[in-house]
Enzyme design. Structure first.
Site, short mmCIF file in Angstrom:
data_model
loop_
_atom_site.label_atom_id
_atom_site.label_comp_id
_atom_site.label_asym_id
_atom_site.label_seq_id
_atom_site.Cartn_x
_atom_site.Cartn_y
_atom_site.Cartn_z
N GLY A 33 0.83 -1.20 0.00
CA GLY A 33 0.00 0.00 0.00
C GLY A 33 0.86 1.24 0.00
N ASP A 92 -13.83 -0.93 8.37
CA ASP A 92 -13.38 -1.26 7.01
C ASP A 92 -13.58 -2.75 6.70
OD1 ASP A 92 -12.43 -0.59 4.51
OD2 ASP A 92 -10.32 -0.77 5.05
#
Length: 298
Positions: free
Chosen positions: A26, A139
């Site tokens: 990421g 999430d």
């Protein structure tokens, strides 16, 4: 899955871990598959910050470690170690051999109804453990549900989870906290997270997993709120006839527009699924017994 160089395999990370491969990457961190040579070559997942000397990111990783310690559960990924010294900051986490739910589905093509119910119950149990501790995941999505084996999942990536008393800010949404396509209506309009917000994302996740497509796929940003209205929801059983009606009903209830129309808690969802599942199993067994008796008579 990315490979790492032969030199990196030989050289130990932090004098302790042998890096095997890259599991994910990421903007803020890289997750490696590694072996902890100090723990009898135990396989681990290392989440390592990319940007060194970033105090904000270091505190965020420290917070994730704190949350993992605060809500230990068999269906939540386990924390082995947190390291933050000088320029090195990382988490050593439990490794899930089958990858995330999307990766697992790519291998097996689809879940059986029984497996889907099992995974849904296990994820709900993980969320209930978090909610009992006053923590919201914020999430929930297929990428963050990790498969330890074909009958066991682990909820992971608690990087944006909120601690008790921590308020949700609309600015966080603008900065990319959470994932837009799994967010409930109340969060999209800035009303904040509750346990029912996590349950909404859970419903979207399993609708997607069982339908083979995302319920809001291709919807423009300006219509992200209206597409979530109850009148626009398509029952899962219409997309996948193999899904039991009670499971389709449960997922549809999780995705209701108004929070008060959803299950009140993950625990209520679990009880519903177990009760309906047991009832369905009982009917199946009874039918088999009737067939056996008829064969005996003939």
């Amino acid at each position: 899955m990315d490979n790492v160089t032969k030199e990196a395999r030989v050289k130990l990370f932090d004098k302790r871990y042998q890096i095997l491969s890259i599991l994910g990457r990421g903007s803020q961190s890289v997750v490696y598959k590694a072996i902890d040579v100090g723990k009898k070559n135990k396989e681990v997942a290392l989440k390592v910050l990319v940007r060194k000397k970033d105090k904000k990111l270091t505190e965020q990783l420290r917070k994730e470690a704190l949350i993992l310690v605060s809500c230990k559960h068999k269906n939540i990924i386990q924390l082995y170690d947190f390291h933050a010294l000088n320029e090195l900051c990382y988490l050593s986490l439990e490794y899930a051999p089958y990858g995330d739910l999307n990766q697992y589905l790519h291998k097996v093509k689809k879940l059986t109804a029984e497996q889907a119910v099992l995974f849904l119950i296990q994820t709900a149990e993980a969320l209930q453990a978090m909610h009992d501790a006053g923590i919201y995941h914020r999430d929930v999505k297929p990428d963050n549900i990790l498969v330890a084996n074909p009958s066991l999942i682990k909820l992971g990536d608690l990087g944006v989870a909120s601690l008790p008393g921590e308020e949700f800010l609309l600015e966080e949404l603008r900065k990319g906290v959470g994932t837009l396509s799994y967010m409930p209506p109340e969060v999209l309009v800035g009303k904040g997270f509750t346990q029912r917000s996590d349950l909404y994302a859970l419903g979207v996740t399993f609708w997607e997993v069982l339908a083979g497509t995302h319920p809001f796929e291709g919807v423009p940003l300006l219509k992200q709120l209206s597409v979530r209205e109850d009148k626009n929801l398509v029952p899962l059983s219409k997309k996948n006839p193999e899904v039991p009606q009670y499971l389709s009903d449960a997922i549809l209830k999780l995705m209701r527009f108004k929070p008060q129309d959803r299950f009140s808690s993950a625990e209520e969802l679990i009880k519903f699924l177990k009760k309906k599942g047991a009832s369905k199993q009982s009917k199946t067994v009874s039918k088999e017994e009737v067939n056996k008796e008829e064969k005996k008579k003939s």
